[in-house]
Design a protein around this motif. Sequence first.
Motif, PDB file in Angstrom:
ATOM      1  N   ILE A 218      -2.789  13.973  13.575  1.00  0.00           N
ATOM      2  CA  ILE A 218      -3.976  13.528  14.304  1.00  0.00           C
ATOM      3  C   ILE A 218      -4.028  12.001  14.278  1.00  0.00           C
ATOM      4  O   ILE A 218      -3.836  11.388  13.223  1.00  0.00           O
ATOM      5  CB  ILE A 218      -5.251  14.120  13.676  1.00  0.00           C
ATOM      6  CG1 ILE A 218      -5.241  15.641  13.822  1.00  0.00           C
ATOM      7  CG2 ILE A 218      -6.497  13.531  14.322  1.00  0.00           C
ATOM      8  CD1 ILE A 218      -6.412  16.326  13.153  1.00  0.00           C
ATOM      9  N   ARG A 220      -6.050   8.304  16.070  1.00  0.00           N
ATOM     10  CA  ARG A 220      -7.225   7.776  16.767  1.00  0.00           C
ATOM     11  C   ARG A 220      -6.748   6.893  17.922  1.00  0.00           C
ATOM     12  O   ARG A 220      -5.800   6.125  17.782  1.00  0.00           O
ATOM     13  CB  ARG A 220      -8.104   6.994  15.811  1.00  0.00           C
ATOM     14  CG  ARG A 220      -8.622   7.825  14.646  1.00  0.00           C
ATOM     15  CD  ARG A 220      -9.350   6.954  13.642  1.00  0.00           C
ATOM     16  NE  ARG A 220     -10.641   6.518  14.152  1.00  0.00           N
ATOM     17  CZ  ARG A 220     -11.306   5.448  13.735  1.00  0.00           C
ATOM     18  NH1 ARG A 220     -10.753   4.656  12.811  1.00  0.00           N
ATOM     19  NH2 ARG A 220     -12.483   5.143  14.235  1.00  0.00           N
ATOM     20  N   SER A 230     -10.181  11.043  18.813  1.00  0.00           N
ATOM     21  CA  SER A 230      -9.082  11.542  17.982  1.00  0.00           C
ATOM     22  C   SER A 230      -8.407  12.706  18.679  1.00  0.00           C
ATOM     23  O   SER A 230      -9.059  13.516  19.356  1.00  0.00           O
ATOM     24  CB  SER A 230      -9.599  11.997  16.610  1.00  0.00           C
ATOM     25  OG  SER A 230     -10.140  10.916  15.890  1.00  0.00           O
ATOM     26  N   THR A 232      -4.369  15.209  18.723  1.00  0.00           N
ATOM     27  CA  THR A 232      -3.130  15.607  18.061  1.00  0.00           C
ATOM     28  C   THR A 232      -1.927  15.219  18.903  1.00  0.00           C
ATOM     29  O   THR A 232      -1.898  15.466  20.115  1.00  0.00           O
ATOM     30  CB  THR A 232      -3.117  17.130  17.826  1.00  0.00           C
ATOM     31  OG1 THR A 232      -4.257  17.491  17.044  1.00  0.00           O
ATOM     32  CG2 THR A 232      -1.856  17.548  17.084  1.00  0.00           C
TER      33      THR A 232
END
Length: 243
Positions: A218, A220, A230, A232
């Motif tokens: 993950i 930002r 945020s 993945t």
Amino acid sequence: MPRLAARLVRACALGVLALAGSGAALAQAAPDPGTDLGPLTQRWLDDAMSRNQAAGLPLRMEVSVGSLDSRLRLAPCARVEPYLPTGAKLWGRTRLGLRCVEGPTAWNVFLPVTVKAFGPAWVLTGPVATGTVLSAQDAMEAEVDWAEESAPVMANPEMWVGQVAARPLVAGQALRQSMVRAPQLFRAGAQVKVLAQGPGYAVASAGQAMSAGVAGQIVRIRMDNGRIISGTVNESGTVVVAL
């Protein structure tokens, strides 16, 4: 089968652990604990290993027993019960408890035990520098002791081909999960594609990564309007945001 090695390790360790848990049923007479504890323990462990193999677990197990401190003086005991201490496993270097359950004086001692688990693995054919992307030509299949280290062996090439060496590796090492990491797909500050997904729709945009991106992690992202979100990182380097 991305988690084959870890599943096999757990299967073997837990299988032997379950067998070892029946120590009361396998307790044996030991009229002279000073001389008989080693052979008694070896017989008990050999029996556990035999049952392990009969259960069809995939590794070839070997076990060896160390010795007690020569300064110990144990009282005679009619029956000694082997057991696994809390938190211990019959895997690698460990210890087995022995307690007198039928004698004039109760006692409890520990014997060092080494359990080896031989099975197929991938062994490096040459040195590999930190940060190098591993290819199928970097390793060959061989039999190794899976229990020699705590990190799980990567028995399937899909688990390590395309991964990056996390530290300097040397020829002859069996590839284990602690030795590799996923490759970095983008750096902090890079412009990345962002895919916002919701029920029945997906919207693509772009933003600036606030940290390096690795598949499955993950991160930002700072969007053009200044908002920070945020998401993945997928295998292609796109940051997927679930809405």
